[in-house]
Design a protein around this motif. Structure first.
Motif, PDB file in Angstrom:
ATOM      1  N   UNK C  12       0.769  -1.364   0.005  1.00  0.00           N
ATOM      2  CA  UNK C  12      -0.079   0.027  -0.226  1.00  0.00           C
ATOM      3  C   UNK C  12       0.720   1.151  -0.448  1.00  0.00           C
ATOM      4  N   UNK C  13       2.101   1.155   0.675  1.00  0.00           N
ATOM      5  CA  UNK C  13       3.091   2.205   0.645  1.00  0.00           C
ATOM      6  C   UNK C  13       2.917   2.570  -0.198  1.00  0.00           C
ATOM      7  N   UNK C  14       3.630   1.114  -1.096  1.00  0.00           N
ATOM      8  CA  UNK C  14       3.812   1.675  -2.270  1.00  0.00           C
ATOM      9  C   UNK C  14       3.692   1.782  -3.834  1.00  0.00           C
ATOM     10  N   UNK C  15       2.192   1.900  -3.149  1.00  0.00           N
ATOM     11  CA  UNK C  15       1.390   2.456  -4.366  1.00  0.00           C
ATOM     12  C   UNK C  15       0.668   4.169  -3.816  1.00  0.00           C
ATOM     13  N   UNK C  16       0.747   4.529  -2.761  1.00  0.00           N
ATOM     14  CA  UNK C  16       0.586   5.568  -1.909  1.00  0.00           C
ATOM     15  C   UNK C  16       1.809   6.017  -2.507  1.00  0.00           C
ATOM     16  N   UNK C  17       3.314   6.207  -2.613  1.00  0.00           N
ATOM     17  CA  UNK C  17       4.198   6.716  -3.173  1.00  0.00           C
ATOM     18  C   UNK C  17       4.015   7.127  -4.336  1.00  0.00           C
ATOM     19  N   UNK C  18       4.151   5.671  -5.096  1.00  0.00           N
ATOM     20  CA  UNK C  18       4.191   6.061  -6.655  1.00  0.00           C
ATOM     21  C   UNK C  18       2.778   6.312  -7.287  1.00  0.00           C
ATOM     22  N   UNK C  19       1.919   6.600  -6.648  1.00  0.00           N
ATOM     23  CA  UNK C  19       0.527   7.517  -7.081  1.00  0.00           C
ATOM     24  C   UNK C  19       1.063   8.704  -7.021  1.00  0.00           C
ATOM     25  N   UNK C  20       1.176   9.282  -5.931  1.00  0.00           N
ATOM     26  CA  UNK C  20       1.435  10.151  -5.977  1.00  0.00           C
ATOM     27  C   UNK C  20       3.089  11.300  -6.883  1.00  0.00           C
ATOM     28  N   UNK C  21       3.647  10.769  -7.013  1.00  0.00           N
ATOM     29  CA  UNK C  21       5.401  10.363  -8.032  1.00  0.00           C
ATOM     30  C   UNK C  21       4.198  10.560  -8.996  1.00  0.00           C
ATOM     31  N   UNK C  78      -3.123  -1.326 -13.880  1.00  0.00           N
ATOM     32  CA  UNK C  78      -1.457  -0.678 -13.016  1.00  0.00           C
ATOM     33  C   UNK C  78      -0.701  -1.209 -11.912  1.00  0.00           C
ATOM     34  N   UNK C  79      -1.578  -1.619 -10.861  1.00  0.00           N
ATOM     35  CA  UNK C  79      -1.260  -1.558  -9.625  1.00  0.00           C
ATOM     36  C   UNK C  79      -0.482  -3.052  -9.939  1.00  0.00           C
ATOM     37  N   UNK C  80      -0.965  -4.155 -10.524  1.00  0.00           N
ATOM     38  CA  UNK C  80      -0.623  -5.542 -10.755  1.00  0.00           C
ATOM     39  C   UNK C  80       1.134  -5.144 -11.144  1.00  0.00           C
ATOM     40  N   UNK C  81       1.074  -4.353 -12.548  1.00  0.00           N
ATOM     41  CA  UNK C  81       2.489  -4.608 -13.043  1.00  0.00           C
ATOM     42  C   UNK C  81       3.162  -3.534 -12.002  1.00  0.00           C
TER      43      UNK C  81
END
Lengths: 122, 1042, 303, 213
Positions: C12-21, C78-81
């Motif tokens: 979830x943290x990864x997703x959050x960081x990457x999303x904002x990035x 996207x998330x899966x990738x």
């Protein structure tokens, strides 16, 4: 001896065969073609007789006379002659059949030209 | 025991007696004549049985009580008994068939018939040459009399040509006979010294003239125009006597003269036979007159037997087996076909659709035709098998090619004819009622044909082990063809299931996998058959014949059994394919490619016997000098079924036009037969080298291009089923590529693709078939928006295309992953990239399919469309369930397959850790991926559902349409020419070059045929010239002039 | 059991960081684009506002079930990738689920979202959507060939298909990066990358004026919001993939951001400089020069 | 063109059964727009802020004033910096700029596009023509007052108004939204019958449903 009876007959026979075939191939009239076939047959018959002929021998008729005189082994080979007789009969039959055909063909198309009968091909 | 002389006595006596009958007693007279013929048949049959059971001994009959050569002697041995039986059979039943006709024409026709049969009997039995001549002439004259049974200008012209031709031939025979007598002093065949005497001057000429004239009577190409004209001109019932009876007798005469033949004449004989076989079948291509066509076929078949006689010395003790198998088939089949033709009486094969009105006759026609072409279980199958095997075993490759080529050409026109009968627009008129005396001969010859097939297989040392039970079960379905579909379907499923159950304990490795695909797959697709109503006549026997063949492939232990099963499968599938509405040309091309392939396989199996004993499939492993050729031939043969590039053009049409549940059978199941063959071949033979290059390397490239072109073509189709058909080509290209890799992972990939292709293509064809079923159109642009009407079909297609495209988490990805690893291992990088390119092209057609059919705009006329029938959905969902299980637990599928492969290709096997697979390069865990993807998806979906609680459902035209409104669904649905831009960019690859190539080949064949047949210009005199020319050429050839 | 939950948290943290990035990247790149055009440009935080705005829409409509769940497919893709890839090299936790599959999984999983989205767009019934999808798929086939060739070349070079190992082999300085050690493969991949990012000149798929943005024409409100989230994550994930393959990966978030930003600049610069290709042109282009380079890369590796 | 496609017709199913098609009813959802009341408190304020800072304009040149919208995208005016963006589809847009006079023919399209935008949505009317018909006040085929047909949030006067005026107008719109007064969509729903009657009075060939979803 080239001009022996046998050879002359053979040559005549062969000439007749060739003439018959020639007629059959080149003549357009069906009757002439049939005549050609008769020539062809006759030629063959002459060849047969010529091949069976042995000079100075007698006719192949086996009776008490030549059994007695010992000329029985002097008769010519009877088989070719028998064959010729049979062949003539058959040739007659075939010629008759051909003539019947010619008749019927003429009735059908009112023509004796062989080229009128080329409907069937390919 | 009746002395065979009574045959002559009876026939001749009755013939004379008939002369006394008047027109009033004609019926009695005719019956009497038939009685005489029946008596002759009885006598010869009695002798045949007696000699076969060895209760009788072969006998010489001396006429006139004198020994030969002074008398004529007749001989009755097994051969004579058999041949006179055949002749008398034709005589009796031909007479019966023509009974009404003959009665109308009067007693003389009966006399002619009796004389003909009598003549032929003597021709077979006599040992005397002059006697031979006499009776040949008798039969010729009788034939000439019979030819004008229908007195019209055609039969008259034909008859006259017949007389002049046979007259010349007889004259030549007579000259030969008199010369023979001159040089040997005997006319008896047994007295004439044997050996290479042809070089003795005179005598050689004599024997040459005799043999050549007999050969000429057999109507060799090109001196056979007279014969063809007769076939065309006379009544078909008369042609039976000429083709079946006279031909048979003369072939026996030729056989009797074998001891007198010099090798060079034997060689000339085989050349003439071969040329006749090929040429007359080639000329048949352009022929449309049924009787003349049968004439071509007849002359071709006799040419084949002449070829066999010419090659007799090399065929060893198999010679008689081969000759009798081929001749027996010819006699019964050709008689049957001519008899049927006599009933139909249409002068163009396109008008034969009227035959379709009579089911029994249609079936019989099919039986005769298949028998002629050497399909199992008819005698000629075994004959041709033995012939090819022996020829190949002796290294006579060119003879083998000639025979196969000729057979192929024959198949072209015969199957075209069959296709016309089955599929051309039906005639309006009904068939005239057929009296029993016309039925009976046809039925009996069909029965004899089948019986003799079984007999021949029983006589064969290997063929007697063939399992006929499935075939008999399939045949039994013909008998219950009138029952409703429900019962037949249940029985069919039960019988296939039972067979699988019985076979199961013996199955291992690949045979298990493919048996499951073939038979369990068969059961699943058969389930869809419940959706049909009515009787569905003709479907079940053919489907079961196909499954019998497929199962037979699994069971096959010998090459013969394998080929037998292969041909059986081909026949069954042909009839299934031709059931489709517009299948006529596709079924033909399917059959021709299959047959070409089958002949390649046959040739390969023949070559494999070199340096090998026995015909077990294992001989493929024992390599000989022909190994590369065998490999290539087998590969070509099998690739006709897998529809690899170049051999694929039959597939799209055949699969697309087939019925709903036939498409999956022929696409998802049947294609795997080719794959199975390739696997068997590669297991046994390994890889082969040609000119130092590995053949599998070529196969690999072929697989790549097949995949690309297949997928590309699929993407450019408008027809949904055609799209799926091209897709099959593409996927099978993958499988071929995988096999060609010849590595563990490659095979694993190929096998898993074979299995998944079976599953997804079955579901796709059934789902789309269900749509077509409801919509009655196959064009995708006429569909659209069906997701709302057919949601279950949609889900089925959706899951299938995800598997097809190889998108994780479903199991299709396994194939892609394995392939990549295999490519890395093998080092075929370019091929690998291209094959994955093909995989991406697959997305195009996958999307097009699902979009154009199920998404987009619903058409007005489809508003009330219902979901596909339950029975079409059921098989789909069974398969989908299995697919999901395989996806989540890939090792349940791949691990056992891997274990099957390991014994053959141990290197580079996957290492399994639970559901985790490790290869040399990568790793993959289907189960965890499934969990992860499903987990993420569900989470996101819940989020969407939560956020969009109040969402308004709208209708189909509530779309933004450049501020306008759409007017019609048809103009709003973007589906036609969907990939126009793609076509513009890479369409050059999608040009129908291969179709054009094959069409060109066909065109050339037909125009050559048309050119050559012009030599038969209809003039009897030209035919005479042909005959004389023929004699000259054969003379020069035999005596070394050439 | 604990590790699973920790892993989920880190995911979830990864997703959050990457999303904002990803959103930041969008904003910044558009800003740069504007500055190139001598404009002031949007505010860098504009993408966040847009997403909030879309989620704040009060009405929404649906065309059917596939239309409704298509964004779920898209975002899962996207998330899966992202999650099937080791984001930060060397940390177990930011490698997320990369232990379940290798490079090939990523290569094929990227189509998961594409397919779902395509289906949803198609169910919308709008001809432009289908047109956009058909263009998109056609273009994918073209660049995928180059991409595959490049990836094969790299896999041959490192004899592995595991991204973690590929990154591991590139550690220890710029000289070890694949783009240096295997330039042909690098060029092939970077050319494929252009179309993979869907920017000009390869943005005919969503050509705004011609086929009003193609597949997402009908999407709006919350559904569009989901797509926007994906539009942040998916390109970022691709950037990370290319960074891992060619530029030595990243051992911390700072490096990751710098590297991916610079990689993105490549497509931005090309996009600013070149006008749009028609779809058949782009296919033919990809099947010519990049294909040749890809083939050369593979041949170079083979011999 | 349009008439024959709005009348009922019969098509035949693949089985040959007749199906009656009523185009307007069958193809379109129709019905009435719903009133979606704003939430109370901070959430709505935050949402309104976001809406005002992210104004997606429907790029639809309705009248001659459209020529004045293009410069907004240029470096000189650069409307992007204020959060304006052009979208090609009404589904995703929140601001409809009516750029000048509206012919009757265009009005129908405008109504359809407006209705297809999602609530909340705003209308900016540009130029004098939208207020009183301007120079076309007595034309036979243009409308005079836009707010008889659509709820207009902001009028910008001028013939034509300069881009600066447009920016000012947009600024005004922003303020209005932030204050929570940008409820044109709800106003339209509330007075739907009145608007529809006005629209139908002027548009004769009404071949679209009463409400376009």
């Amino acid at each position: 001896m080239i001009f022996s009876l046998v050879n002359i007959s053979l040559i005549i026979g062969i000439l007749l065969v060739l003439a018959g075939i020639w007629a059959a191939i080149t003549q357009k009239n069906i009757i002439k073609i049939i005549i050609g076939f008769s020539l062809f047959d006759t030629g063959i018959h002459i060849i047969m007789v010529a091949l069976g002929y042995v000079k100075n021998n007698t006719a192949p008729i086996l009776d008490s006379e030549n059994l007695r005189t010992g000329t029985a082994d002097k008769i010519v080979d009877p088989i070719p002659q028998a064959l010729v007789l049979t062949a003539i009969v058959i040739g007659l039959g075939v010629t008759a059949l051909m003539l019947v055909y010619a008749l019927k063909m003429y009735r059908e198309k009112k023509s004796l030209n062989i080229n009128s009968f080329k409907d069937l091909k390919w | 025991m009746v002395t065979p002389i009574y045959i002559i006595v009876a026939l001749l006596g009755v013939a004379f007696a008939l002369g006394f009958s008047g027109q009033k007693q004609i019926k009695a007279a005719g019956t009497l004549a038939l009685g005489a013929l029946a008596f002759s048949l009885f006598v010869s049959l009695e002798w045949l049985i007696g000699l076969y059971t060895e209760t009788y001994k072969s006998t010489q009959i001396f006429t006139a009580g004198v020994n030969p050569p002074f008398s004529i002697n007749l001989f009755m041995g097994t051969g004579e008994a058999l041949f006179t039986t055949l002749i008398n059979f034709i005589g009796l039943f031909g007479g019966l068939y023509l009974f009404n006709k003959l009665i109308k024409k009067g007693r003389s026709t009966f006399i002619a018939l009796l004389m003909l049969i009598m003549g032929l009997n003597v021709v077979v039995m006599t040992r005397d040459m002059f006697n031979l001549f006499v009776f040949l002439e008798i039969s010729s004259v009788a034939t000439a009399g019979l030819i004008i049974l229908n007195q019209n200008k055609k039969s008259l012209a034909a008859g006259f040509k017949y007389i002049i031709a046979t007259g010349i031939i007889a004259g030549i025979l007579l000259i030969g006979i008199i010369f023979m007598y001159r040089f040997t002093g005997s006319l008896n065949i047994d007295d004439i010294p044997t050996g290479n005497l042809l070089m003795i001057k005179g005598f050689g000429t004599a024997i040459f003239l005799i043999l050549t004239s007999i050969l000429l009577e057999l109507k060799p190409f090109p001196a056979n125009g007279w014969g063809l004209d007769v076939y065309q001109g006379t009544h078909a019932g008369i042609s039976v006597f000429i083709s079946a009876a006279s031909g048979t007798a003369l072939l026996y005469v030729l056989y009797k003269f074998i001891p007198l033949m010099s090798p060079s004449f034997a060689f000339a004989l085989s050349l003439v036979g071969g040329l006749t076989f090929i040429a007359s079948n080639l000329l048949g291509l352009k022929q449309t007159h049924p009787n003349r066509l049968l004439g071509y076929s007849s002359i071709g078949q006799i040419g084949l037997v002449v070829l066999v006689i010419g090659l007799a010395p090399y065929l060893g003790d198999k010679f008689e087996y081969i000759a009798i198998a081929l001749l027996g088939t010819h006699v019964f089949a050709k008689a049957g076909l001519f008899w049927i033709s006599g009933i139909i009486q249409k002068d163009n094969i396109r008008k034969w659709t009227i035959l379709r009105k009579n089911k029994l006759l249609t079936i019989l026609f099919g039986v005769f035709m298949l028998a002629l072409l050497g399909f199992p279980p008819f005698p000629s199958f075994f004959g041709k098998w033995e012939l090819i095997t022996e020829l190949a075993g002796n290294g006579f490759i060119s003879w083998m090619v000639i025979i196969l080529l000729g057979s192929f050409l024959e198949a072209v026109y015969l199957f075209r004819w069959l296709g016309y009968i089955l599929k051309l627009e039906a005639a309006k008129k009904e068939l005239q009622p057929i009296s029993w005396n016309k039925y009976l001969p046809i039925i009996i010859s069909a029965i004899l044909l089948i019986a003799s097939g079984f007999g021949m297989s029983y006589l064969h040392e290997h063929a007697k082990f063939i399992n006929y039970i499935p075939l008999i079960v399939a045949a039994a379905f013909i008998l219950i063809d009138r029952l409703p579909v429900f019962i037949k379907n249940t029985l069919a499923i039960a019988s296939v299931g039972l067979w699988y159950y019985m076979m199961y304990p013996d199955l291992e490795e690949f045979r298990l996998i493919f048996a499951t695909i073939f038979l369990v797959g068969g059961i699943i697709t058969l389930l869809a058959g419940y959706a049909y109503k009515g009787k569905r006549q003709g479907f079940y026997p053919m489907a079961l014949i196909m499954f019998a063949g497929l199962g037979g492939l699994i069971e096959a232990k010998t090459t013969l059994e394998f080929f037998f099963a292969w041909e059986l499968m081909t026949i069954g599938s042909y009839f299934l394919i031709i059931r489709g509405k517009k299948s006529i040309s596709h079924a033909l091309s399917y059959m021709l490619f299959s047959l070409g392939g089958a002949y390649a396989i046959l040739a390969a199996f023949g070559l494999a016997t070199v340096n090998n004993t026995g015909i077990s499939l294992d001989i493929l492993a024992n390599l000989n000098i022909y190994a590369p050729a065998i490999f290539i031939l087998l590969a070509i043969g099998f690739m006709t079924k897998t529809a690899s590039l170049g051999l694929h053009i039959w597939l799209p049409g055949a699969h697309a036009e087939a019925e709903t549940d036939v498409s999956p059978m022929v696409s998802a199941i049947l294609l795997k037969a080719g794959l199975f063959g390739l696997i068997v071949m590669m297991i046994k033979m390994g890889d082969q080298m040609i000119f130092g290059l590995s053949i599998s390397y070529f196969l690999g490239w072929l697989g790549v291009f097949t995949a690309i072109i297949g997928n590309l073509m699929a993407a450019l189709q408008e027809d949904a089923k055609r799209l799926l058909a091209y897709s099959s080509i593409g996927v099978l290209g993958y499988a071929l590529f995988g096999l060609a890799l010849m590595s563990h992972l490659g095979w694993l990939g190929a096998t898993s693709i074979a299995i998944t292709h079976f599953m997804f293509k079955t579901t796709l064809f059934l789902a789309i078939g269900g749509v077509v079923w409801r919509l009655k159109t196959k064009n995708m642009y006429q569909m659209g928006g069906l997701i709302k009407k057919m949601p279950f079909s949609f889900i089925s297609v959706l899951i299938s295309i995800i598997v097809l495209a190889g998108i994780p988490p479903l199991t299709g990805f396994a194939g892609k992953w394995l392939f990549f690893n295999a490519i890395m291992e093998k080092g075929w990088y370019l091929q690998g990239a291209l094959i994955s390119f093909a995989g991406v092209i697959a997305f195009l057609y996958c999307f097009r399919l699902i979009h154009s059919v199920f998404l987009g705009q619903l058409k007005d006329e489809h508003r009330n469309v219902k979901e596909a029938p339950f029975w079409i959905l059921l098989p789909q969902y069974i398969i989908l369930g299995v697919l999901i299980i395989f996806s989540a637990f890939p090792n349940s599928l791949l691990k056992p397959i891997g274990e099957f492969i390991t014994p053959y290709l141990p290197n580079g096997a996957l290492v399994w850790d639970g559901q985790m697979a490790y290869s040399l390069y990568g790793y993959w865990n289907g189960e965890l991926i499934m969990y992860a993807v499903v987990g993420i998806f569900v989470a996101v979906l819940l989020w969407i559902i939560f956020w969009n609680r109040k969402i308004k459902k709208v209708k189909q035209f509530d779309i933004v349409y450049a501020a306008e409104r759409p007017f019609l669904p048809e103009t709003t649905h973007y589906a036609y020419n969907f990939f126009a831009h793609y076509k513009k960019a890479v369409g050059i690859l999608a040009q129908p070059m291969i179709s054009n190539f094959w069409e060109g080949v066909s065109e050339i064949g037909h125009s050559v045929s048309d050119k050559i047949r012009r030599i038969y210009n209809g003039s009897g005199q030209a035919y005479l010239i042909h005959i004389i020319g023929f004699i000259v050429i054969i003379f020069l050839f035999t005596f070394g002039g050439f | 059991m604990d590790t699973i939950w920790i892993k989920l948290l880190f995911s979830l943290l990864t997703i959050f960081i990457v999303l904002n990035y990803g959103l930041l990247l969008q904003g910044v790149v558009r800003k740069i684009g504007a500055r190139v055009g001598r404009r002031y440009g949007i505010r860098w935080y504009q993408p966040w506002i847009d997403i909030i705005k879309n989620y704040a829409k009060r009405t929404k409509i649906t065309h059917g079930i596939m239309y409704y769940i298509a964004p779920a497919f898209r975002l899962t893709g996207g998330i899966g990738l992202l999650l099937f890839m080791p984001v930060i090299y060397g940390t177990d936790m930011f490698s997320n689920f990369s232990f379940t599959g290798d490079l090939l999984l990523l290569l094929y999983f990227q189509f998961f979202g594409v397919l779902g989205m395509a289906l949803g767009a198609a169910e919308g019934g709008h001809p432009y959507s289908a047109m956009g999808v058909s263009r998109g798929l056609a273009q994918v086939t073209a660049y995928e060939l180059t991409l595959t060739l490049g990836i094969i070349a790299i896999a041959v070079q490192y004899q592995t298909l595991s991204i973690t190992e590929i990154v591991a082999a590139q550690q220890g300085g710029i000289a070890n990066w694949t783009i240096i050690t295997n330039p042909l493969a690098g060029i092939a991949l970077m050319l494929a990358f252009l179309a993979a990012m869907g920017r000009s000149p390869f943005d005919v798929v969503i050509a705004p004026q011609e086929i009003p943005i193609g597949p997402p024409t009908e999407f709006h409100s919350g559904l569009l919001g989901v797509l926007q989230l994906n539009r942040a994550i998916f390109p970022a994930a691709k950037l990370i993939l290319f960074m891992n393959l060619l530029f030595g990966g990243a051992t911390d978030w700072g490096t990751l951001i710098i590297k991916t930003f610079l990689i993105y600049m490549w497509s931005v610069f090309v996009g600013v400089a070149f006008p749009r290709f028609r779809v058949d042109q782009s296919i033919r282009w990809y099947l010519f020069i990049p294909l040749i380079i890809g083939v050369l890369a593979v041949l170079f590796m083979k011999f | 063109m349009s008439k024959e496609h709005t009348e009922k017709r019969i098509v035949y199913s693949p089985d040959g059964e007749p199906i009656e098609i009523d185009p307007i009813k069958d193809y379109f959802e129709g019905g009435r727009p719903e009133i979606r009341n704003p939430r109370n408190g901070i959430i709505e304020k935050f949402a309104n802020w976001a809406r005002s800072e992210s104004l997606w304009i429907l790029g639809f040149g309705t009248g001659c004033g459209a020529i004045e919208m293009r410069p907004l995208m240029t470096p000189r005016f650069d409307a992007y910096r204020f959060g304006y963006q052009w979208r090609p589809t009404p589904r995703q847009s929140s601001v409809f700029v009516i750029s000048g006079y509206l012919s009757v023919k265009t009005l129908k399209r405008v109504i359809r596009s407006y209705e297809q935008m999602q609530n909340p949505k705003f209308v900016v009317a540009l130029g004098s023509c939208t207020i009183n018909g301007g120079m076309y006040y007595d034309s036979y085929n243009t409308i005079n007052r836009l707010d008889h047909y659509l709820p207009v949030d902001v009028y910008i006067t001028g013939c034509m108004p300069r881009p600066e005026a447009l920016l000012a107008g947009f600024d005004h719109l922003k303020r209005k939204i932030k204050e929570g007064r940008g409820e044109g969509a709800n106003k339209y729903a509330e007075n739907f019958d009145w608007y529809k009657a006005n629209q139908k009075k002027i548009i004769k060939d009404w071949d679209i449903p009463d409400y376009n979803w």
